[in-house]
Design an enzyme around this catalytic site. Structure first.
Site, PDB file in Angstrom:
ATOM      1  N   ARG A 241      29.414  57.439  11.874  1.00 28.36           N
ATOM      2  CA  ARG A 241      28.684  57.405  10.614  1.00 28.36           C
ATOM      3  C   ARG A 241      28.290  58.825  10.241  1.00 28.36           C
ATOM      4  O   ARG A 241      27.678  59.533  11.050  1.00 28.36           O
ATOM      5  CB  ARG A 241      27.438  56.547  10.838  1.00 28.36           C
ATOM      6  CG  ARG A 241      26.855  55.977   9.608  1.00 28.36           C
ATOM      7  CD  ARG A 241      25.760  55.003   9.968  1.00 28.36           C
ATOM      8  NE  ARG A 241      24.590  55.667  10.529  1.00 28.36           N
ATOM      9  CZ  ARG A 241      23.362  55.182  10.436  1.00 28.36           C
ATOM     10  NH1 ARG A 241      23.157  54.033   9.837  1.00 28.36           N
ATOM     11  NH2 ARG A 241      22.340  55.806  10.967  1.00 28.36           N
TER      12      ARG A 241
ATOM     13  N   THR B  71      25.503  61.062   4.533  1.00 25.62           N
ATOM     14  CA  THR B  71      25.837  60.009   3.559  1.00 25.62           C
ATOM     15  C   THR B  71      25.708  58.604   4.151  1.00 25.62           C
ATOM     16  O   THR B  71      25.684  57.622   3.414  1.00 25.62           O
ATOM     17  CB  THR B  71      27.284  60.171   3.074  1.00 25.62           C
ATOM     18  OG1 THR B  71      28.164  59.943   4.196  1.00 25.62           O
ATOM     19  CG2 THR B  71      27.536  61.558   2.516  1.00 25.62           C
TER      20      THR B  71
ATOM     21  N   ASP C  50      19.355  55.894  18.858  1.00 23.62           N
ATOM     22  CA  ASP C  50      20.803  56.082  18.714  1.00 23.62           C
ATOM     23  C   ASP C  50      21.494  55.538  19.964  1.00 23.62           C
ATOM     24  O   ASP C  50      21.409  56.122  21.045  1.00 23.62           O
ATOM     25  CB  ASP C  50      21.119  57.574  18.524  1.00 23.62           C
ATOM     26  CG  ASP C  50      22.574  57.778  18.131  1.00 23.62           C
ATOM     27  OD1 ASP C  50      23.461  57.317  18.881  1.00 23.62           O
ATOM     28  OD2 ASP C  50      22.834  58.371  17.080  1.00 23.62           O
TER      29      ASP C  50
HETATM   30  C1  PRP Z   1      26.270  53.891  15.321  1.00 24.28           C
HETATM   31  C2  PRP Z   1      26.431  52.483  15.830  1.00 24.28           C
HETATM   32  C3  PRP Z   1      27.305  51.860  14.771  1.00 24.28           C
HETATM   33  C4  PRP Z   1      26.820  52.521  13.513  1.00 24.28           C
HETATM   34  C5  PRP Z   1      25.890  51.581  12.812  1.00 24.28           C
HETATM   35  O1  PRP Z   1      27.374  54.649  15.628  1.00 24.28           O
HETATM   36  O2  PRP Z   1      26.964  52.416  17.120  1.00 24.28           O
HETATM   37  O3  PRP Z   1      28.688  52.080  14.966  1.00 24.28           O
HETATM   38  O4  PRP Z   1      26.123  53.714  13.910  1.00 24.28           O
HETATM   39  O5  PRP Z   1      25.525  52.091  11.568  1.00 24.28           O
HETATM   40  P1  PRP Z   1      25.982  51.437  10.188  1.00 24.28           P
HETATM   41  O6  PRP Z   1      25.811  49.958  10.340  1.00 24.28           O
HETATM   42  O7  PRP Z   1      25.021  52.034   9.218  1.00 24.28           O
HETATM   43  O8  PRP Z   1      27.393  51.840   9.924  1.00 24.28           O
HETATM   44  P2  PRP Z   1      27.451  56.231  15.316  1.00 24.28           P
HETATM   45  O9  PRP Z   1      28.034  56.455  13.972  1.00 24.28           O
HETATM   46  O10 PRP Z   1      26.122  56.856  15.587  1.00 24.28           O
HETATM   47  O11 PRP Z   1      28.535  56.744  16.324  1.00 24.28           O
HETATM   48  P3  PRP Z   1      28.500  56.873  17.924  1.00 24.28           P
HETATM   49  O12 PRP Z   1      28.567  55.487  18.487  1.00 24.28           O
HETATM   50  O13 PRP Z   1      29.718  57.668  18.202  1.00 24.28           O
HETATM   51  O14 PRP Z   1      27.232  57.579  18.318  1.00 24.28           O
HETATM   52  N1  URA Z   2      23.139  53.825  14.810  1.00 23.36           N
HETATM   53  C1  URA Z   2      22.364  53.714  15.901  1.00 23.36           C
HETATM   54  O1  URA Z   2      22.790  54.044  17.013  1.00 23.36           O
HETATM   55  N2  URA Z   2      21.111  53.247  15.750  1.00 23.36           N
HETATM   56  C2  URA Z   2      20.622  52.874  14.558  1.00 23.36           C
HETATM   57  O2  URA Z   2      19.468  52.451  14.471  1.00 23.36           O
HETATM   58  C3  URA Z   2      21.462  52.996  13.425  1.00 23.36           C
HETATM   59  C4  URA Z   2      22.709  53.466  13.580  1.00 23.36           C
END
Ligand code: PRP
Ligand code: URA
Length: 214
Positions: free
Chosen positions: A108, A112, A204
């Protein structure tokens, strides 16, 4: 309608699920404890996520007699959204040891909040399979929507989505774009903050699982 009875959403309410999710939420939990509890929680959730899998008769012979047992009709594919979704795979494989794994690389954008795809590799059986998408967090729903779109373009037709913490905004987004996909969650939290993080959530998930907290 109360959040816990949203159509198409199964909230897995079990004492062990609640206890382990509480440990994941706590900021005192170390990466080692976080990994262990996430794995165990995914194993517990697998029971509910797979409850509706179709079976057919499988004849076996016990040491004493023939027996009409059961086998799954379709192969199972686990489809983690990288990175954090990987944390649910090991636990689910404990009870789905024959499953294949499709990797979906999406992160993500921090400004944005839009999903950005960077990788997709799926087994050839995708179109015949029961696909279970895994990701601990359903926040805006953008990543889940994009991941499921990618799977459908790859031929998947039967898809379930399993997360730990969700919120109404993410659920509504996912249900509106992919109403055929049943959502399983351990919790529905009240809101998203201005950075689109789930509150109270657990922070996170990827950073906590992989020990990359900044
Ligand atoms: C996090 C999580 C989801 C996403 C959720 O991943 O594991 O994939 O954000 O957010 P959304 O519903 O608003 O799309 P992240 O993008 O932080 O990546 P990562 O797992 O590599 O840390
Ligand atoms: N991604 C995460 O890991 N945690 C949140 O709360 C939202 C997005």
């Amino acid at each position: 309608m109360p959040a816990q009875t949203i159509p198409g959403v199964t909230v897995i309410d079990h004492p062990l699920v609640r206890v382990k999710l509480t440990l994941l939420r706590s900021r005192e939990t170390t990466p080692a404890q976080f990994r262990q509890n996430l794995t165990e929680l995914a194993t517990l959730m697998a029971f509910e996520v797979t409850r509706s899998l179709e079976t057919r008769t499988q004849e076996v012979h016990t040491p004493l007699a023939p027996h009409a047992g059961s086998q799954l009709v379709k192969p199972v594919v686990l489809a983690p959204i990288l990175r954090a979704g990987l944390g649910m795979v090991e636990g689910m494989l404990h009870v789905l040891s024959d499953a294949s794994v499709a990797h979906i690389g999406i992160f993500r954008n921090e400004e944005t909040h839009q999903p950005q795809s960077y990788y997709f590799k799926a087994p050839v059986c995708l179109s015949d399979a029961e696909v279970i998408v895994t990701d601990p967090m359903l926040a805006t729903g953008g990543s889940a929507v994009a991941a499921i779109q990618t799977l459908k373009e790859g031929g998947a037709s039967t898809i379930r989505y399993a997360c730990l913490v969700s919120c109404v905004q993410g659920i509504e987004r996912l249900r509106s774009v992919h109403p055929d996909v049943q959502i399983f969650a351990a919790a529905i939290d009240p809101e998203l903050n201005e950075r689109a993080y789930i509150v109270p959530g657990l922070g996170d998930a990827g950073d906590r699982y992989f020990g990359t907290v900044r």
